[in-house]
Design a protein around this motif. Sequence first.
Motif, PDB file in Angstrom:
ATOM      1  N   ASN A   1      14.754 -22.109 -33.484  1.00 61.80           N
ATOM      2  CA  ASN A   1      15.822 -21.186 -33.094  1.00 61.80           C
ATOM      3  C   ASN A   1      15.769 -19.920 -33.943  1.00 61.80           C
ATOM      4  O   ASN A   1      15.962 -18.807 -33.447  1.00 61.80           O
ATOM      5  CB  ASN A   1      17.186 -21.851 -33.238  1.00 61.80           C
TER       6      ASN A   1
ATOM      7  N   LYS B   1      14.112 -27.975 -34.435  1.00 59.90           N
ATOM      8  CA  LYS B   1      14.806 -27.139 -33.451  1.00 59.90           C
ATOM      9  C   LYS B   1      15.540 -25.987 -34.132  1.00 59.90           C
ATOM     10  O   LYS B   1      15.544 -24.853 -33.624  1.00 59.90           O
ATOM     11  CB  LYS B   1      15.780 -27.994 -32.633  1.00 59.90           C
ATOM     12  N   ASP B   2      16.169 -26.264 -35.297  1.00 56.99           N
ATOM     13  CA  ASP B   2      16.816 -25.186 -36.039  1.00 56.99           C
ATOM     14  C   ASP B   2      15.804 -24.128 -36.460  1.00 56.99           C
ATOM     15  O   ASP B   2      16.063 -22.916 -36.367  1.00 56.99           O
ATOM     16  CB  ASP B   2      17.523 -25.746 -37.282  1.00 56.99           C
TER      17      ASP B   2
ATOM     18  N   ASN C   1      15.644 -32.440 -35.156  1.00 54.67           N
ATOM     19  CA  ASN C   1      16.772 -31.499 -35.214  1.00 54.67           C
ATOM     20  C   ASN C   1      16.472 -30.329 -36.149  1.00 54.67           C
ATOM     21  O   ASN C   1      16.845 -29.180 -35.865  1.00 54.67           O
ATOM     22  CB  ASN C   1      18.037 -32.226 -35.671  1.00 54.67           C
TER      23      ASN C   1
ATOM     24  N   TYR D   1      10.575 -28.404 -24.864  1.00 55.45           N
ATOM     25  CA  TYR D   1      10.557 -29.743 -25.446  1.00 55.45           C
ATOM     26  C   TYR D   1      10.366 -30.788 -24.349  1.00 55.45           C
ATOM     27  O   TYR D   1      11.037 -30.742 -23.315  1.00 55.45           O
ATOM     28  CB  TYR D   1      11.862 -30.038 -26.191  1.00 55.45           C
TER      29      TYR D   1
END
Length: 350
Positions: A220, A216-217, A213, A234
């Motif tokens: 981004n 992913k942040d 997670n 992914y």
Amino acid sequence: MNKTRLYWILQILGWLAFALINLFLVSLERGISSVQIRAFLTLAAFYLISTHGLRYVINKYGWFNLTFGQLIWNTFLALLVLGISNTVAQIIINWGFDILNPVADFRPVSIAGNIFVSFLFYSLWVMLYFLFHFLDNYNQSLKYQAKINEIQLNHLKSQLNPHFIFNALNSVRALVDEDPIKAKSAITQLSNILRFSLMMDKKRVIDFENEFNTVKDYLNLETIRFEERLSVRYEIENEAYDYRIPPMMLQTIVENAIKHGISNRLKGGEIIIKCYEGLTDDLYIQVKNSGQLKSQPFAKKKNGEGHGITNTIQRLKLIYGERATFKIFNSGNDFVITEIKIPKQSLTLG
């Protein structure tokens, strides 16, 4: 439990058991009397005192610091002296309790037999004592090595933390003037990343989902900065979420792919993160990025950069030993693959 207390408990219980077993065997043959009970208990007390005396000599004169040959020779002589002393003590005990049989007890074969049996009992005691000593030292060595590994691991994590925060802040800074609205969203993602970076200092491994997670942040943020120059894909199998991995490990590899792969290309490129379970319950993590590996990625640059991959390899070694692997190689003409294998079994450092 305190080692000294444990030693005395084992000493007392062990030699008391010796006396009770002998009394039981005698009772099967001809019955026992109160005199024989006191005699065997007195003999057990002599065994206890004499073995404690041997322990005192071993520790006082540092027998465990001797060479193996010297230790064996000293131990043999000590056991022989104790065997003879014990035989003399048996004669004195029998005489004191008026159960001495001079005709039988003073025969050379009886004396030799008593010395041999006593030698065996003392040998058994010495083997158990030496075994306990060496196992205790080995356990202390493991604890010491584990502590050293923990210190090294914390040092490696402390290297990653400021490096990681700097990269994340750099991504947000690029957005503040260009697109304030996107910058607000980026700041929210950055706060998640910073919260994670604070948490990672307290743990050796974390759930794969938590690490993923955060990655992913981070991606981004980088997607906002690079815009169409960065494409992310992914390919995560469900089994990957059953694993625990070192914090910042996947993050470090992704940062490396951005810095040395995507950012060096005018047209940008693609990052593919693939995680799957192998045939032997190992987690395979692959980060595939556009670019080519042209130099040695394991060498640290003079300006202090380039420690990410070396850091990751060292952390894998400290936590998993030889059960984890790290590979980085070119795939075709336009991609670099970084692959890490992590075992699902218990960790080396507990």
